[in-house]
Design a protein around this motif. Structure first.
Motif, PDB file in Angstrom:
ATOM      1  N   ASP A   1      82.209 -23.290  67.193  1.00 21.91           N
ATOM      2  CA  ASP A   1      83.456 -23.823  66.651  1.00 21.91           C
ATOM      3  C   ASP A   1      84.189 -24.625  67.719  1.00 21.91           C
ATOM      4  O   ASP A   1      83.925 -24.482  68.916  1.00 21.91           O
TER       5      ASP A   1
ATOM      6  N   GLN B   1      77.039 -19.588  66.241  1.00 21.56           N
ATOM      7  CA  GLN B   1      78.137 -20.262  65.554  1.00 21.56           C
ATOM      8  C   GLN B   1      78.986 -20.959  66.604  1.00 21.56           C
ATOM      9  O   GLN B   1      79.507 -20.310  67.506  1.00 21.56           O
TER      10      GLN B   1
ATOM     11  N   ARG C   1      84.948 -19.713  71.621  1.00 17.59           N
ATOM     12  CA  ARG C   1      84.612 -20.794  70.697  1.00 17.59           C
ATOM     13  C   ARG C   1      83.266 -20.570  70.010  1.00 17.59           C
ATOM     14  O   ARG C   1      83.070 -20.986  68.875  1.00 17.59           O
TER      15      ARG C   1
ATOM     16  N   SER D   1      82.484 -27.839  63.621  1.00 16.59           N
ATOM     17  CA  SER D   1      81.641 -26.668  63.849  1.00 16.59           C
ATOM     18  C   SER D   1      80.189 -26.957  63.488  1.00 16.59           C
ATOM     19  O   SER D   1      79.893 -27.839  62.682  1.00 16.59           O
TER      20      SER D   1
END
Length: 121
Positions: A83, A81, A66, A17
Motif C-alpha cells: 500500500d 500487500q 505500508r 496499491s
C-alpha cells in the motif's frame, strides 16, 4: 525441485496499491520461512519482508507500516500487500522460500523468476 512463480506486478501511480502472490510447487516435503526480496537497477537485492512457518512477519524499515506479508501454508502461497507505494519501491520483486524436498533432506533456498513493480510519480 521446487518452483516459485510470482504474479501481481505491474505499473501503478504513487500512492496506489498492489498485491503480489507467489505459488510454490514441485517436489515439496515442507516449506519453512518464505520472503520477498527486491532489486532495483544498479542496486543489490534486498529483503523486503519475511514470514516464518508459524506466521511471524519481519519487515524492512523502508516498508514497515505500508507492506504486509502473509502466507497460506495449505496452498503453499505467500503474498505481499503493498500500500501507499512510492517511486522508490520500483524494482523486480522476487519470491524466496526455504524448503525440504525429502523428509530426510536438507533445507535449501529457492527463488522465483521475479515480477516487475513500477511506481510512477
Amino acid at each position: 525441485q521446487v518452483q516459485l512463480v510470482e504474479s501481481g506486478g505491474g505499473l501503478v501511480q504513487a500512492g496506489e496499491s498492489l498485491r503480489l502472490s507467489c505459488a510454490a510447487s514441485g517436489s515439496i516435503f515442507s516449506i519453512g520461512s518464505m520472503a520477498w526480496y527486491r532489486q532495483a537497477p544498479g542496486k543489490q537485492r534486498e529483503l523486503v519482508a519475511s514470514i516464518t512457518s508459524s506466521g511471524s512477519p519481519n519487515y524492512a524499515d523502508s516498508v514497515k507500516d505500508r507492506f504486509s506479508i502473509s502466507r497460506d501454508s495449505a496452498k503453499k502461497m505467500v503474498y505481499l500487500q503493498m500500500d501507499s507505494l512510492k517511486a522508490e519501491d520500483t524494482a523486480t520483486y522476487y519470491c524466496y522460500a526455504e524448503a525440504k524436498t525429502r523428509w530426510n533432506g536438507v533445507v535449501r533456498a529457492f527463488w522465483g523468476q521475479g515480477t516487475q513493480v513500477t511506481v510512477s510519480s
